[in-house]
Design a protein around this motif. Structure first.
Motif, PDB file in Angstrom:
ATOM      1  N   LEU A   1      27.202  36.668  51.747  1.00 31.37           N
ATOM      2  CA  LEU A   1      27.572  37.061  50.390  1.00 31.37           C
ATOM      3  C   LEU A   1      26.448  37.822  49.708  1.00 31.37           C
ATOM      4  N   VAL A   2      26.811  38.836  48.950  1.00 31.66           N
ATOM      5  CA  VAL A   2      25.847  39.564  48.121  1.00 31.66           C
ATOM      6  C   VAL A   2      25.251  38.619  47.078  1.00 31.66           C
ATOM      7  N   ASP A   3      26.118  37.792  46.473  1.00 29.77           N
ATOM      8  CA  ASP A   3      25.658  36.832  45.473  1.00 29.77           C
ATOM      9  C   ASP A   3      26.645  35.679  45.401  1.00 29.77           C
ATOM     10  N   GLU A   4      26.225  34.629  44.720  1.00 27.30           N
ATOM     11  CA  GLU A   4      27.035  33.420  44.634  1.00 27.30           C
ATOM     12  C   GLU A   4      26.694  32.649  43.370  1.00 27.30           C
ATOM     13  N   ARG A   5      27.699  31.976  42.832  1.00 31.77           N
ATOM     14  CA  ARG A   5      27.449  31.038  41.738  1.00 31.77           C
ATOM     15  C   ARG A   5      26.857  29.756  42.312  1.00 31.77           C
ATOM     16  N   PHE A   6      26.066  29.072  41.505  1.00 38.03           N
ATOM     17  CA  PHE A   6      25.476  27.799  41.960  1.00 38.03           C
ATOM     18  C   PHE A   6      26.514  26.694  41.777  1.00 38.03           C
ATOM     19  N   VAL A   7      27.557  26.792  42.615  1.00 38.37           N
ATOM     20  CA  VAL A   7      28.645  25.808  42.621  1.00 38.37           C
ATOM     21  C   VAL A   7      29.018  25.534  44.069  1.00 38.37           C
TER      22      VAL A   7
ATOM     23  N   LEU B   1      29.465  46.190  47.534  1.00 40.59           N
ATOM     24  CA  LEU B   1      29.117  45.806  46.169  1.00 40.59           C
ATOM     25  C   LEU B   1      30.310  45.994  45.239  1.00 40.59           C
ATOM     26  N   GLY B   2      30.339  45.226  44.183  1.00 38.67           N
ATOM     27  CA  GLY B   2      31.284  45.430  43.101  1.00 38.67           C
ATOM     28  C   GLY B   2      30.530  45.834  41.849  1.00 38.67           C
ATOM     29  N   MET B   3      31.246  45.958  40.746  1.00 43.43           N
ATOM     30  CA  MET B   3      30.610  46.317  39.477  1.00 43.43           C
ATOM     31  C   MET B   3      31.416  45.735  38.330  1.00 43.43           C
ATOM     32  N   GLY B   4      30.728  45.104  37.399  1.00 41.03           N
ATOM     33  CA  GLY B   4      31.384  44.551  36.223  1.00 41.03           C
ATOM     34  C   GLY B   4      31.482  45.577  35.105  1.00 41.03           C
ATOM     35  N   GLY B   5      32.266  45.260  34.112  1.00 47.92           N
ATOM     36  CA  GLY B   5      32.424  46.141  32.957  1.00 47.92           C
ATOM     37  C   GLY B   5      31.141  46.345  32.172  1.00 47.92           C
ATOM     38  N   ASP B   6      30.173  45.449  32.373  1.00 47.63           N
ATOM     39  CA  ASP B   6      28.869  45.576  31.713  1.00 47.63           C
ATOM     40  C   ASP B   6      27.860  46.342  32.557  1.00 47.63           C
ATOM     41  N   GLY B   7      28.308  46.852  33.712  1.00 42.53           N
ATOM     42  CA  GLY B   7      27.402  47.595  34.580  1.00 42.53           C
ATOM     43  C   GLY B   7      26.583  46.726  35.504  1.00 42.53           C
ATOM     44  N   HIS B   8      26.941  45.451  35.646  1.00 43.42           N
ATOM     45  CA  HIS B   8      26.197  44.623  36.602  1.00 43.42           C
ATOM     46  C   HIS B   8      26.756  44.826  38.004  1.00 43.42           C
ATOM     47  N   THR B   9      25.902  44.610  38.985  1.00 43.12           N
ATOM     48  CA  THR B   9      26.322  44.558  40.383  1.00 43.12           C
ATOM     49  C   THR B   9      25.527  43.444  41.033  1.00 43.12           C
ATOM     50  N   ALA B  10      26.049  42.886  42.160  1.00 39.46           N
ATOM     51  CA  ALA B  10      25.474  41.645  42.682  1.00 39.46           C
ATOM     52  C   ALA B  10      25.386  40.681  41.483  1.00 39.46           C
ATOM     53  N   SER B  11      24.280  39.957  41.326  1.00 39.17           N
ATOM     54  CA  SER B  11      24.077  39.196  40.086  1.00 39.17           C
ATOM     55  C   SER B  11      22.950  39.812  39.274  1.00 39.17           C
TER      56      SER B  11
END
Length: 232
Positions: A67-73, A132-142
């Motif tokens: 995974l590129v990134d993950e939540r701590f769950v 990679l993806g991209m959020g509406g705020d311009g974030h990618t990965a975390s």
């Protein structure tokens, strides 16, 4: 490094074409080196792509997925990227692949990041494929605007591995590969859908600070060319 836009009529056509491209890249890596590594992103966008890719006829037993990134769950949490991948990608022919999670059961997210860095070192880098993806705020990965470790994460001299990130827009604390880990993948893809994301991309391609729109770090400084896969 220049970015190339690949536009498709709809999400289904995008998923099919991206699955074909990724499968070809993984097969080439297996032929060349004997193994292949792909790192993928979470969110709702990649679900159809994962399902398409899972049916492609490659030697999945020689592929490692991470995974590129993950939540701590934990992996059974509905917000877990691990669960998303397990439900949509680790099925059909891709059941034979090895999966390397980022989440580690630990007392703190910092401890989990250290454990995940050690666990992922063995799979090799650069990655053959990074999606990679991209959020509406311009974030990618975390890499979130205002993120607690954003400057360190985007610094090209920060070693390959997993870093922690906390931000207002992130929800849970996050584990994320650093910029240095992702930017030189053999196939580096930004997968986005919808007119809204296209508008965000246009803004990111303009002048401005990487801290405000961290996707700019990938678009401006990645060693590998960025292939943008988009559908309305």
């Amino acid at each position: 490094m220049a970015a190339t836009m690949h536009a498709f009529a709809d999400a289904a056509e995008l998923a099919r074409n991206l699955a074909d491209k990724v499968a070809a890249s993984l097969s080439t890596a297996i032929t060349t080196r004997g193994t292949a590594v792909i790192t993928v992103s979470g969110g709702s966008t990649p679900r159809a792509f994962f399902q398409e890719l899972s049916t492609r006829d490659i030697d999945w037993s020689k592929v490692t997925i991470t995974l590129v990134d993950e939540r701590f769950v934990p992996a059974d949490n509905e917000r877990s990227n691990h669960l998303l991948v397990a439900s949509n990608l680790l099925r059909n022919k891709a059941k034979a692949a090895k999966f390397q999670p980022l989440y580690q059961a630990a007392g703190s997210v910092e401890e989990a990041a250290a454990l995940a860095t050690a666990a992922t070192q063995a799979i090799g880098n650069p990655f053959d494929v990074a999606i990679l993806g991209m959020g509406g705020d311009g974030h990618t990965a975390s890499f979130f605007p205002g993120g607690s470790n954003l400057k360190v994460a985007l610094d090209p001299t920060t070693p390959r591995g997993i870093i922690t990130m906390e931000a207002e827009g992130a929800g849970e604390p996050r584990l994320t590969f650093t910029f240095s880990s992702l930017q030189d993948a053999g196939l580096l893809v930004l997968h986005i859908e919808g007119e809204g994301k296209k508008d965000v991309l246009r803004k990111a391609e303009g002048a401005g600070d990487e801290a405000d729109m961290p996707i700019r770090a990938i678009l401006r400084r990645a060693a590998s060319p960025v292939d943008i896969y988009w559908a309305p």
